[in-house]
Design a protein around this motif. Structure first.
Motif, PDB file in Angstrom:
ATOM      1  N   UNK A   1       0.830  -1.223   0.031  1.00 62.37           N
ATOM      2  CA  UNK A   1       0.013   0.077  -0.179  1.00 62.37           C
ATOM      3  C   UNK A   1       0.826   1.303   0.026  1.00 62.37           C
ATOM      4  N   UNK A   2       2.045   1.352   0.671  1.00 63.66           N
ATOM      5  CA  UNK A   2       2.820   2.253   0.719  1.00 63.66           C
ATOM      6  C   UNK A   2       3.332   2.494  -0.490  1.00 63.66           C
TER       7      UNK A   2
ATOM      8  N   UNK B   1       7.262   2.257   5.393  1.00 64.78           N
ATOM      9  CA  UNK B   1       5.927   2.174   4.904  1.00 64.78           C
ATOM     10  C   UNK B   1       5.147   0.977   5.591  1.00 64.78           C
ATOM     11  N   UNK B   2       5.735  -0.221   5.732  1.00 63.70           N
ATOM     12  CA  UNK B   2       5.093  -1.381   6.446  1.00 63.70           C
ATOM     13  C   UNK B   2       5.147  -0.996   7.952  1.00 63.70           C
TER      14      UNK B   2
ATOM     15  N   UNK C   1       2.252  14.875  11.344  1.00 64.23           N
ATOM     16  CA  UNK C   1       3.440  15.547  10.904  1.00 64.23           C
ATOM     17  C   UNK C   1       3.757  14.703   9.402  1.00 64.23           C
ATOM     18  N   UNK C   2       3.613  13.457   9.222  1.00 69.73           N
ATOM     19  CA  UNK C   2       3.931  12.987   7.968  1.00 69.73           C
ATOM     20  C   UNK C   2       3.079  13.367   6.744  1.00 69.73           C
ATOM     21  N   UNK C   3       1.889  13.330   7.182  1.00 70.21           N
ATOM     22  CA  UNK C   3       0.831  13.939   6.189  1.00 70.21           C
ATOM     23  C   UNK C   3       0.880  15.384   5.857  1.00 70.21           C
ATOM     24  N   UNK C   4       1.119  16.127   6.678  1.00 75.34           N
ATOM     25  CA  UNK C   4       1.522  17.733   6.440  1.00 75.34           C
ATOM     26  C   UNK C   4       2.749  17.967   5.691  1.00 75.34           C
TER      27      UNK C   4
ATOM     28  N   UNK D   1       4.596   7.430   1.350  1.00 78.54           N
ATOM     29  CA  UNK D   1       4.905   5.904   1.486  1.00 78.54           C
ATOM     30  C   UNK D   1       4.529   5.742   3.039  1.00 78.54           C
ATOM     31  N   UNK D   2       4.847   6.347   3.779  1.00 76.01           N
ATOM     32  CA  UNK D   2       4.646   6.358   5.288  1.00 76.01           C
ATOM     33  C   UNK D   2       3.266   6.491   5.619  1.00 76.01           C
ATOM     34  N   UNK D   3       2.427   7.568   4.975  1.00 75.06           N
ATOM     35  CA  UNK D   3       0.892   7.711   4.888  1.00 75.06           C
ATOM     36  C   UNK D   3       0.165   6.657   4.254  1.00 75.06           C
ATOM     37  N   UNK D   4       0.499   5.957   3.157  1.00 74.20           N
ATOM     38  CA  UNK D   4       0.152   4.946   2.733  1.00 74.20           C
ATOM     39  C   UNK D   4      -0.062   3.671   3.606  1.00 74.20           C
TER      40      UNK D   4
END
Length: 224
Positions: free
Chosen positions: A115-116, A146-147, A184-187, A202-205
């Motif tokens: 997904x990431x 991501x995982x 923080x990751x999303x922003x 990738x982190x968000x995903x």
């Protein structure tokens, strides 16, 4: 962690153990087969010919191969990169594997990583199409982050009031850590800061897929 007392708890369950071993061996291979001509660059491990085969590239790149959707999860750019990911994998993943069992945990881990990768590739393709990608289509993406983010979000969802000690000193409930970290990751991903060098999407995903899976499993009364 008074609310977590499963029977047969293993400090190092089999999937976690094997993931740690595989990541360690791949990092050793990256270092062994690194290109000496790139040794002065900070990201020389990810730029080497060996790494280019297994790290994830945009599908428009001539370097893209389908297996990279999986193999990029076992590649890392530095000692600090692999240490941070593997520490988080063990801290949060060992608990989830003991609860879910090895097969379900491995499925969860790989699906979060995929997904990431897909969200990252989607955003990268959009950037390339609109000529906003500052790094080019041959820039590699690598790491288990991501995982691991999926694992972190699952832990936060299942154990929201468990205290986590930041830098082994500052206690914080898991739910607040998860909210702050994901926000923080999303922003940062939305800001798309040039030169950031981190695959924020990738982190968000991974986090989104992890939340969806654990939400569905818990709602359907599966073992969680």
């Amino acid at each position: 962690m008074t609310q977590f007392r499963p029977t047969g708890f293993g400090v190092l369950p089999p999937v976690i153990k094997n993931l740690l071993i595989i990541n360690g061996l791949m990092f050793l291979a990256q270092y062994t087969f690194r290109d000496p001509s790139l040794s002065t660059l900070p990201d020389s491990l990810s730029l080497s010919a060996f790494a280019q085969i297994f790290t994830l590239h945009a599908y428009q790149s001539s370097l893209f191969e389908p297996w990279q959707l999986i193999t990029h999860m076992f590649m890392h750019g530095s000692i600090g990169h692999i240490f941070g990911n593997m520490l988080a994998l063990w801290m949060f993943g060992a608990i989830l594997e003991n609860i879910w069992g090895s097969k379900q945990f491995l499925f969860f881990y790989l699906l979060c990583g995929l997904g990431a990768a897909f969200l990252h590739l989607g955003i990268t393709s959009y950037e390339i199409l609109h000529a906003t990608n500052m790094y080019g289509i041959d820039t590699p993406t690598l790491g288990a982050s991501g995982a691991v983010f999926g694992i972190l979000i699952a832990f936060v969802y299942l154990f929201p009031n468990t205290y986590i000690y930041i830098y082994f000193f500052l206690p914080m409930k898991a739910k607040w850590l998860g909210i702050i970290y994901f926000s923080y990751e999303l922003i940062t991903a939305l800001q798309n800061a040039p030169g950031d060098g981190i695959a924020r999407w990738a982190h968000v995903g991974g986090a989104v897929i992890g939340f969806i899976l654990v939400f569905i499993w818990k709602k359907n009364n599966r073992r969680y």
